[in-house]
Write a protein that holds these residues in place. Structure first.
Motif, PDB file in Angstrom:
ATOM      1  N   ILE A 246     -19.200  26.209  -5.103  1.00  0.00           N
ATOM      2  CA  ILE A 246     -19.420  27.645  -4.925  1.00  0.00           C
ATOM      3  C   ILE A 246     -20.922  27.883  -4.804  1.00  0.00           C
ATOM      4  O   ILE A 246     -21.679  27.690  -5.770  1.00  0.00           O
ATOM      5  N   GLY A 247     -21.357  28.273  -3.619  1.00  0.00           N
ATOM      6  CA  GLY A 247     -22.780  28.487  -3.390  1.00  0.00           C
ATOM      7  C   GLY A 247     -23.567  27.204  -3.575  1.00  0.00           C
ATOM      8  O   GLY A 247     -23.284  26.189  -2.931  1.00  0.00           O
ATOM      9  N   ASP A 248     -24.538  27.243  -4.480  1.00  0.00           N
ATOM     10  CA  ASP A 248     -25.357  26.060  -4.766  1.00  0.00           C
ATOM     11  C   ASP A 248     -24.826  25.261  -5.957  1.00  0.00           C
ATOM     12  O   ASP A 248     -25.496  24.338  -6.419  1.00  0.00           O
ATOM     13  N   ASP A 249     -23.649  25.607  -6.446  1.00  0.00           N
ATOM     14  CA  ASP A 249     -23.145  24.987  -7.673  1.00  0.00           C
ATOM     15  C   ASP A 249     -21.848  24.210  -7.425  1.00  0.00           C
ATOM     16  O   ASP A 249     -21.032  24.577  -6.576  1.00  0.00           O
ATOM     17  N   TRP A 250     -21.673  23.169  -8.233  1.00  0.00           N
ATOM     18  CA  TRP A 250     -20.421  22.404  -8.310  1.00  0.00           C
ATOM     19  C   TRP A 250     -19.840  22.583  -9.706  1.00  0.00           C
ATOM     20  O   TRP A 250     -20.581  22.577 -10.695  1.00  0.00           O
ATOM     21  N   PHE A 251     -18.523  22.710  -9.772  1.00  0.00           N
ATOM     22  CA  PHE A 251     -17.831  22.791 -11.059  1.00  0.00           C
ATOM     23  C   PHE A 251     -16.703  21.762 -11.047  1.00  0.00           C
ATOM     24  O   PHE A 251     -15.916  21.704 -10.099  1.00  0.00           O
ATOM     25  N   ILE A 252     -16.623  20.965 -12.107  1.00  0.00           N
ATOM     26  CA  ILE A 252     -15.581  19.941 -12.173  1.00  0.00           C
ATOM     27  C   ILE A 252     -15.190  19.682 -13.620  1.00  0.00           C
ATOM     28  O   ILE A 252     -16.058  19.589 -14.506  1.00  0.00           O
ATOM     29  N   ASN A 253     -13.906  19.576 -13.845  1.00  0.00           N
ATOM     30  CA  ASN A 253     -13.362  19.217 -15.158  1.00  0.00           C
ATOM     31  C   ASN A 253     -13.142  17.710 -15.167  1.00  0.00           C
ATOM     32  O   ASN A 253     -12.306  17.198 -14.413  1.00  0.00           O
ATOM     33  N   LEU A 254     -13.886  17.001 -15.995  1.00  0.00           N
ATOM     34  CA  LEU A 254     -13.776  15.538 -16.037  1.00  0.00           C
ATOM     35  C   LEU A 254     -12.565  15.062 -16.829  1.00  0.00           C
ATOM     36  O   LEU A 254     -12.308  13.855 -16.880  1.00  0.00           O
TER      37      LEU A 254
END
Length: 254
Positions: free
Chosen positions: A136-144
């Motif tokens: 999203i935009g300049d960000d990454w989000f991830i659940n490890l």
């Protein structure tokens, strides 16, 4: 005493087969003398599962490599499955063995393991998982937390009266390594947590090493039978574990 079980072709010499561990055995010393012995139960560190996943972010989600090291009963049971499975079902077997993340898991490659050592086996493969990481935009989000173990395994301890049996004692360790893309940094890293009581417990650890984020989850079980007076303690561990599965890490452009 060594207890042999001719019905288990994958059992390692010196280790009782899974089905007779902890059971009683009648031993004839001579024509008139007999002794009742308990078949030994292997310690938990004899039965280990170590699952390692190295993942990279892609335009469509994640991709990566899996290595699964098994010892003791984990290895013996896998040896048995690989011995009798036919070629037609082999790919489906490995897909289920490696499955993680979501139902979009796709196994792209697997290696046929070396099965000469009956007490150790390594399974390895590669996979893709679309839509798992969010960009999203300049960000990454991830659940490890690619695995969410013990969900829906709470015990209704006021209602349930009979004990729960485990197949063997064990140690399970799951390591997930995320390679940080060039030009990005970690903007949020969840806290490491541990919880243990006199029944069981877990360790969940996040750490950053150079350009990698590592999540290590470890569970162990030292019981063969869980009795009703310990059901509440079992559930208490899950109360501390489940909220941690919702934690995600975030990466942002430098």
């Amino acid at each position: 005493y060594l207890f042999l079980d001719g019905t288990d072709p994958t059992c390692v010499f010196g280790t009782p087969s899974e089905g007779i561990q902890g059971k009683q055995a009648l031993v004839a010393l001579n024509e008139k003398e007999y002794k009742i012995l308990n078949v030994p139960v292997p310690d938990k560190d004899r039965n280990t599962l170590t699952d390692s996943t190295i993942i990279q972010l892609t335009d469509h989600g994640i991709e990566g490599a899996i290595s699964l090291d098994l010892t003791g009963y984990y290895a013996m049971n896998t040896q048995g499955s690989l011995t009798y499975i036919n070629e037609k079902d082999k790919e489906d077997y490995f897909r289920k063995k490696f499955n993680r993340g979501s139902n979009k898991f796709k196994l792209t490659h697997y290696d046929i393991p070396d099965t000469r050592d009956k007490n150790f086996i390594r399974l390895s493969g590669r996979f893709e998982l679309q839509d798992y990481a969010k960009h999203i935009g300049d960000d990454w989000f991830i659940n490890l937390n690619l695995f969410k173990f013990y969900e829906h395994e709470e015990i209704d301890y006021p209602k349930r009266k009979i004990p729960i049996e485990f197949p063997y004692r064990f140690i399970k360790k799951y390591v997930t390594v995320l390679q940080i893309p060039d030009g990005y940094r970690i903007s949020y890293l969840p806290e490491s947590k541990s919880f243990r009581n006199d029944v069981w417990g877990f360790d969940l650890k996040y750490e950053q090493k150079n350009n990698e984020v590592i999540l290590t989850q470890e569970f162990d079980n030292d019981l063969m039978m869980l009795y009703p007076d310990k059901f509440q303690a079992w559930n208490k561990v899950l109360e501390h574990l489940f909220p941690l599965y919702k934690e995600s890490i975030s990466l942002t452009k430098k």
